[in-house]
Structures are given as structure tokens and as C-alpha cells.
Design a protein around this motif. Sequence first.
Motif, PDB file in Angstrom:
ATOM      1  N   GLU B 467       0.941  -1.377  -0.087  1.00 11.51           N
ATOM      2  CA  GLU B 467      -0.134  -0.231   0.013  1.00 11.51           C
ATOM      3  C   GLU B 467       0.919   1.475  -0.007  1.00 11.51           C
ATOM      4  OE1 GLU B 467      -3.007  -0.232  -0.471  1.00 11.51           O
ATOM      5  OE2 GLU B 467      -3.550  -2.424  -0.008  1.00 11.51           O
ATOM      6  N   ASP B 468       2.149   1.047   0.319  1.00  7.45           N
ATOM      7  CA  ASP B 468       2.939   2.304   0.496  1.00  7.45           C
ATOM      8  C   ASP B 468       3.476   2.609  -0.751  1.00  7.45           C
ATOM      9  OD1 ASP B 468       2.018   2.656   2.955  1.00  7.45           O
ATOM     10  OD2 ASP B 468       3.766   1.785   4.082  1.00  7.45           O
ATOM     11  N   HIS B 469       3.501   1.864  -1.758  1.00  6.20           N
ATOM     12  CA  HIS B 469       4.125   1.913  -2.885  1.00  6.20           C
ATOM     13  C   HIS B 469       3.842   3.257  -3.639  1.00  6.20           C
ATOM     14  CE1 HIS B 469       5.620   0.877  -7.137  1.00  6.20           C
ATOM     15  NE2 HIS B 469       6.789   0.505  -6.282  1.00  6.20           N
ATOM     16  N   PHE B 470       4.959   3.870  -4.311  1.00  5.95           N
ATOM     17  CA  PHE B 470       4.817   5.223  -4.689  1.00  5.95           C
ATOM     18  C   PHE B 470       3.823   5.076  -6.049  1.00  5.95           C
ATOM     19  CE2 PHE B 470       8.196   3.355  -7.578  1.00  5.95           C
ATOM     20  CZ  PHE B 470       7.649   3.734  -8.522  1.00  5.95           C
ATOM     21  N   THR B 471       3.565   4.253  -6.419  1.00  5.26           N
ATOM     22  CA  THR B 471       2.564   4.176  -7.610  1.00  5.26           C
ATOM     23  C   THR B 471       1.303   4.583  -7.306  1.00  5.26           C
ATOM     24  OG1 THR B 471       2.400   1.724  -7.847  1.00  5.26           O
ATOM     25  CG2 THR B 471       3.677   2.945  -9.418  1.00  5.26           C
ATOM     26  N   ASP B 474       1.883   8.468  -4.833  1.00  8.99           N
ATOM     27  CA  ASP B 474       2.121   9.689  -5.697  1.00  8.99           C
ATOM     28  C   ASP B 474       0.961   9.759  -6.753  1.00  8.99           C
ATOM     29  OD1 ASP B 474       4.005   9.852  -3.928  1.00  8.99           O
ATOM     30  OD2 ASP B 474       5.501   9.666  -5.378  1.00  8.99           O
ATOM     31  N   ASP B 475       0.804  11.137  -7.288  1.00 10.65           N
ATOM     32  CA  ASP B 475      -0.219  11.332  -8.444  1.00 10.65           C
ATOM     33  C   ASP B 475       0.704  11.880  -9.674  1.00 10.65           C
ATOM     34  OD1 ASP B 475      -0.499  13.220  -6.872  1.00 10.65           O
ATOM     35  OD2 ASP B 475      -2.536  13.122  -6.592  1.00 10.65           O
ATOM     36  N   ASP B 476       1.970  12.070  -9.355  1.00 10.34           N
ATOM     37  CA  ASP B 476       2.873  12.975 -10.199  1.00 10.34           C
ATOM     38  C   ASP B 476       3.123  12.144 -11.436  1.00 10.34           C
ATOM     39  OD1 ASP B 476       4.331  11.343  -8.901  1.00 10.34           O
ATOM     40  OD2 ASP B 476       5.909  12.983  -8.807  1.00 10.34           O
ATOM     41  N   PRO B 480       1.563   2.537 -14.210  1.00  8.73           N
ATOM     42  CA  PRO B 480       0.616   1.603 -13.636  1.00  8.73           C
ATOM     43  C   PRO B 480       0.868   1.264 -12.453  1.00  8.73           C
ATOM     44  CG  PRO B 480       2.001   0.497 -15.135  1.00  8.73           C
ATOM     45  CD  PRO B 480       2.337   1.866 -15.108  1.00  8.73           C
ATOM     46  N   ALA B 481      -0.271   1.134 -11.508  1.00 10.56           N
ATOM     47  CA  ALA B 481      -0.373   0.954 -10.056  1.00 10.56           C
ATOM     48  C   ALA B 481      -0.861  -0.342  -9.911  1.00 10.56           C
ATOM     49  CB  ALA B 481      -1.186   1.980  -9.338  1.00 10.56           C
TER      50      ALA B 481
END
Lengths: 325, 635
Positions: B467-471, B474-476, B480-481
Amino acid sequence: MLTQVLLQLVVVVTLMVLVSIAVFVGRYRLRDTRLEWRARIRAAAPVSALLAAVLLFNSVARQYGPDVSWIIHWNLTWPIYDVEGEFILWLQSFEAPAITAYFSFIYIYGYVFLLVFPVIAYFALSNTRPLRELLTAYTLNYVLGLGLYVFIVAYGPRNMMPELVDALLYDTYPQYQHLTRQVNRNTNVFPSLHTSLAATVMFLAFRTRAIYPKWFLLATGLGVSIAISTMYLGIHWAIDVAAGIVLAYICVALAHVLVGRWSFTAWVASLRDSSTSTGADTNTGANAGFPKTPPSESTSKSHSHSDSDSEPESETGSDPEPERA
Amino acid sequence: MNSPSDDADTGTSRRSLLAAGATGLSIAASGCIDRVQSVVDSDAAEQLSLSILSLPAADGDRESAEIARHLEGNLEAVGIDATISTRSESEFLEAILIDQDFDLYVGRHPADFDPDFLYETLHSTYEYDQGWQNPFSFTDTLSIDPLLERQRNETGADRERAVTELLEAIAQVKPFEPICVANEYRAVRTDRFDGWDETHLGTGRGYLGLESATSSDTEQLHALVTDQRLAQTFNPLSPTTREQDVIVDLVYDSLAVPTWSVPDEAEATEEETQAGAEVIDAANVSIEPWLATDWEWDGDTRTMTVDIREDCTFHDHTEGDSNDDNGNNGTDSAIPLTAEDVRFTYRFLADTTYGRTSSASPAPRYQGHASAVDSVTVEDDYRLTISFSTDRAVAERALTVPILPSGSDSPWIAHLESRVDSTDDDWSPTQGDWSIVTTDHAPPTGSGPYKYDSHDAGESVTLTRFEDHFTLRDDDHDLPAPTADELHFEVDPGTSSSVERVASGDADITTSVLDTYALESTLDDEAVSFVESPSWSFYHVGFNTHNTLCSSPRFRRAVSQLIDKQWVVEDVFAAEDSARPVATPVAEEWTPDSLAWDDGELVTTFIGEDGDVNVDAARELFASAFEYDGGELVR
């Protein structure tokens, strides 16, 4: 997926066994069995425990066996293929959907039935010797066969001859792979345990043909079909099957010599006399002490003493789990 | 390196002994008398013998096994005593990559989209190394080595010329002979998860950015793999676990990832859209930022300044955070990922003993990547400067390695420390085969979009969304998440049974590449289809150049002429157009005209027709270098 296949197997084999009991065993033997079952179970308990222990050991050792095999590394695939040539291809040239369906049924259901039914048929006899010989022969098959598997790595025809496309069990009926994967490794082909266990039942059926003449005929038909099915389905080489038959002969002969040589019951009795053993040790004692016990009085006749206290081990002891084969 | 030949000798005698034993078992089988005879007569002039390492047909790779039998038959026809040695997948790789105990083998090479993979495959630096670096023990310091180095140093058209020269030189000396490239096929079902055709399913990216069906009640994606080692070992450095890339990609982040462009509907050719097969563009691969936000390349100094994402952490496998809300708990105790970890990774890949021994012990994977890096300088926590020994294309490829954790909590450091402590001063681990490479490494500590959850050895492995992954955070970016809550990879060794399970709704995808004959099975369900992905992985025959016979380029060229690639593609690969014959091991856009399959003047041709070798012509070929004695090639 696995449970579904397993359930189907249990249902079909149970039906086959029930019909066979009606046809081969008969009412009178069942009636006697109801009276004598305790004594018979007691007589067969030690060897049943031994068989259960071997199967249990096998299920644990199976995880490590392949690694050890690759270390020892006797890869027999090529020598077998080189000697045998393309016999399997010839056999497969008779391929037809109906034949494939028949042999697939035999390979799975016929085989399990062939191993389960004689246990019941011989249990229905007052003389427990055939039953004990059968269970001893099963045990020997596993011990010797699995011993060979540790040393010998060999792939079956289906892994060697990619042109065997049409009649392969796992391509026609992929669901069975989930079943056989639980009990088999693809490098365990020499010898064929399918053949050796089937031939074991056949040889013993020959010996008891006076008691079960019709069963002898059925066992022979099934046994031969199973041997052919292993080759037709591309699982075993002809050499594996030949080796399986030799192994079966050795196991049956050994079982004949060994059964009745030691009496576990007499051994327990002697221990009770010296009153040093506790009841809790009986199970481990069965495995460790059984072969070491010096020969005592022969037990080729069935035991006839009927102790009043019922033994709890009867439940576990009577189930040799033959479907694990 | 002396021992392999000894082993081979005892192996042969043991094998013939066993053959004799097996002969006794089946006296009825024809031909056994001849065999015993030939064993007796073999004193005078010894027939040349070769063993071909291959995979099991039904439970491994049907195509490889069939090519091996094709080669074996043709070698026999020219008078060489050829045998096939069948090994399980991991034993096969171990024999080739670690023990280097083989004469010839038939198998697949993982290859890459960029021809630089040839550097680690053939450079003489790696002659005695174990792992994917130079399994052929091939050395050609005069022509091949300089070309391998040159293509790393050139750029643009100059590099193309260098690659062409290199490929032509390789086609002459043939340390291995590429046979064909087969497309990868996987069965997928789209009613629970869709979007499979967005990117290459042979990479972790294929499992991200999926569309989850709204009606779906299960958030677990169920995938099938054939190799049970995938559910046993999670060591990203292990060279003997094939097809582990997907799991490594998902558990570990890399600075950059290879990205494929998807052609528009209009651009896709008719062939590509046939039979519902979806196709992504093979040619258009670029290296795009992932963990790195950006990089700047300085061509003069060959340095790259890389900025990495801030506040990323490695997965925390300590007890206690798995059940309750790991959002807070995880961040507190988790190890942050900084530039220091990147520096550690490159140094560690170059030397797995991390300077604890006198000679470096390179990892058995990623040597092409790690060798491009000269040094890494940490500027601050999230900025570093990497100095390369190569030009840009090769340098960017080096950014795709998995980033491993450094620091005192790192499992790699911990393993290293315990080994150093438990051994005496002159500790010298075997390169490529010491415990840090061979250990299961469970749980694996990465920082990727999925976190290892649990595994049932040899049966299955479960990953959970990190859940902590940057994908996710972050929204910059438009990366793909992870979609599915859980990825469950289960071992199913059968091609047919795997396809059946996807068809019956029991699984969503076959992660492992399917044997092409599976494509013949009919799929009734609309939600189920086969996805086609391009591949660089090529089928080839590898030669052990330390073997006396195979050390001769002439011999290798002659053996190469015994393989009918056109026949292999048409007859061995069941599905039409699923494979194409090749004369050179690189992706299509790098193939020079001289090595184009159809009309290249340097293409090695089969000596025969339709898979049947022209025995007389082939024997003439071998007779120029070897002697014949009564139909047998002898030494």
C-alpha cells in the motif's frame, strides 16, 4: 479441482468394490467376517501399521527424494530409450479415442480398485495369511521401488518422444495430472510401480485361485490392462514394465517367506509377561521391533483367541491407504 | 575446471554399464546384441561421442526436446555417437550455468531487447564465470571481444555498424547457433481482470494497471506457473530459476523499466489481430523512469545524474504489522530506500562478497548491467551520480536491475556478516554458487508494488499489494499501479491442465509461456483468449568450447548445418507463424541484411531438405576435418 477429481475417484471405486463384494465374496464370508473381524484385524494390524509407516515416510521423503536423486544422478533415460527403440511408438500406432478412454479409466480407476478390493476380499477369509501376505507385498513394493527411485532418474516416453501427442493421459484428461502429481514424480519411472503393484495382486490372485477363481480372472485382465495402459499412455517404457513384473515377483516371493516368520502378537505377549512395556509404545514398537524379533512359533494358522477388550488401533490399522499408490 | 571432463568420463562408463544392465532386463528387445558388440569393439578407434543436454518434453519444453532429437538423429547419421541427457529445468540450468558440465545443449536463451546482452554472453572476461555470463566458456580476444566492447562505446549509426560487424563475426565462429524465435503465448480470462494487452506479460508490468471488473467479488488474481522453483526460491540472483522475472519485477523496484508501446488498432496488421490474439509492438521498446524520477546524461564524461523518488520504503517483514492497519505501522519501522541502496546494489552485483575477499565474486545474473557501471557517487539521499564505462544505450539498460536494500537490516548484509563470522581468514566462496546466491531468500525484501506474503514450498506463493508503493501514493506520474489486492501464483506443471483451469474460471492467467500446441485447444468462453507477446528469447544449440570437439569452430559450423531451422519452425512449432527461423540472436530491428533469414549471404543453411539430412554431403563436410572408420567418425 483436486477435490473434485478425488471425490469422483472415491465414488467410482466404492461402487466397483461394492459390486465386486457381492459378486466375488458372497454372503457367507461376510457373515463370518462379522463374527471374526476383531481377531482378523489384530492379526493384520502389525503389517498394516508397517505399511502405513512406509507410506507416511514416503510422503515426507518425496520432498527430498528428487534432490538426492539428482545428486546421485543415474540418469537412465537414454540407455532405456536406446535399448528399447520405438516400441512405445508402435504401441501408440493403435491409438483411437475409445482405446485412450479405456486405458485412462484403467490407469486411474481400475488401478485403485485392483489395489483396494483384494484387501477386502482377503479380509473376508478366516485364514488371514493371504491378507498379511498382500499387505507385506505392498510394503515391499514401496520400500524396494522407492529405494530404486532414489538412485535412478529416468523420464518416461512422454517426456522423451514429443511426437506422442494424441493419446497422452494428461492432454486428453488434464484433470488427472492434479491427482497423479500428488503421488508421483515425473522422474520416477523405473521400475513401474503401477505394474509391480498390479502384478503383485495378480500373482497373489493366482495363489488364491482355488478360493476366488473368478477374481483371479478379473485381476489378470485388469493387471494386464494396467501394464499396457502405462505404456500406451506414454508414462512408462516397456523396460519399466518388465522391471515392475520382476519386482512384483520378488515381493510376492519375499512376502511368502517372511509372513508367519515372526509373530507380533506373541512378542507382545512375551513383553506383557515380563511387564516392562507400556501400551503407548506399541505403535513405535511395531515398526522398530517387528523385524528384529527372533523367530517364534509359526502363525500360519489364524489366531483364534478372542480377548474381550477391543483394541483402539483397529481403525487406523485397517486402512492401508492404497490409493496413495 | 578439470573435474567436468572427469565427470563426463565416469558418466559415460557408468551409463554404458547401466545400459548393459538394462539390456539384461529386456532380452527380447532387438538391437541389444549390436550394442554389446560395439562396446566390446570400441578399443581400436574411438567413435566421437557427444551428449546433448535437453529438457523433458511433456513437463518441460516440448519444442526443445524435439529439436534435440532432430539434432541427435542427424549427428548419428553422420557417424557421431550422440545421446540425449534429459534434465529437469533447474538441473538443466545448473549443468550449463553453474557446473558447465555439458557438450551441447538445446534450450532457450533469455536474451534481451538490446544486443548488449551479447557482452555478458560472450566476453572472454567471463570465461570461467558461473551464471548467465559466458556459459560457453568462449574466448576470442582478437575479434569478438573488441567488437563487444566497441558496440558499448559507440552511439547511433556507429553502434549499429559495430553491432552488424559483431553479429557477422559471431555467425562465423558460432559459440552457439540460434535456431528460431518463438512468440510467447499465455491464456488469460478477462471477466475478473482486464487490460492484459497493455504491456508485455513476461514482465511484472503486465500485472499492474489492470482493470478490475466491478462485479468481481474476489480481489485475488490467480496465476499459474509451471516451474515449482518459483514457489521455492525468491533469490533475484539465482540463475537456475527460469521465468522468475515476473515475481522479481513485482517485488523489487528498479530505477527504470523497459516499456513497450501498444500499436493503435489501425496500425495492427491483420495477422496480428487474428484469432483474438493481442499484439504489442516488439520493435518499440524504450527505457522509461520508474523509481528514478528523471536522469540527465552527460555524454562527455559518461556520467548520469539520477534523481530517485522520495520517501519510498522497503517491505517490512518484521512481525506484527501484517494484520492491523500497516499504513502507519509500516512507515514507522520500514527501511527507507535512498541513493545509498542504489550504490550498494551495483557494487554488490559486481562483487557479492562486497569486498570481503581478495578477488571479486560477481553475481551470476545482471553482469552485463553491472559491468557497465564504473562507480556510483551518492550526492544526497535522493540524488546520485553514476559513472559509466559505456555509452548511453547500454548505460540506460543498466538502470533496470532490481534495487536491493543496504544497511544493517539488509538480508544480504546479514548473510554476508554471518558467513564472514563463521569462517576463517582465507574465506573464498565459489563465484556464482555460494550461499548468498543459492539461498531461498524468503521472505524477499524489495520495495516493489507487491510484497511477499507467504508461500507453500513447491506449490504456491502469494504476494500482497504494497500500500505504501509510490504508484499508489503519488499522483505525479502515469505509471501503472497494482490493481489486485493479492497475486496468487500456483504451480501447475501441465500445459493442457493450465489452459483448462483458465478456461474453467479457476485461474486468470498462465504466467508461464505455453507450449504452442496448446493453441490448438478450442476456447468456448468469450472471456478467455490467448495473448501473444513478442519475444527475444531464442532457441539455440549451445556449445561448450572447453570440450575438445566443440572447441573447433569448424566442427561447430558443421554441426550447425545439421539443423533444419525451417523444418523446426514448421513442424515442431504446432501453431502457424508462432516461430520464425533466425540466423542471428538479436531482435529483428538489429538484424543486418547479411544475416536476414530469407536472403542473407552469411546465413548457415541446412544440408538436406525437409528435416532429412543429406547424409553423403554432410559426411563430406565432417570428413574434411575428421576421419571415418567404417561409417563412424573417429578421432
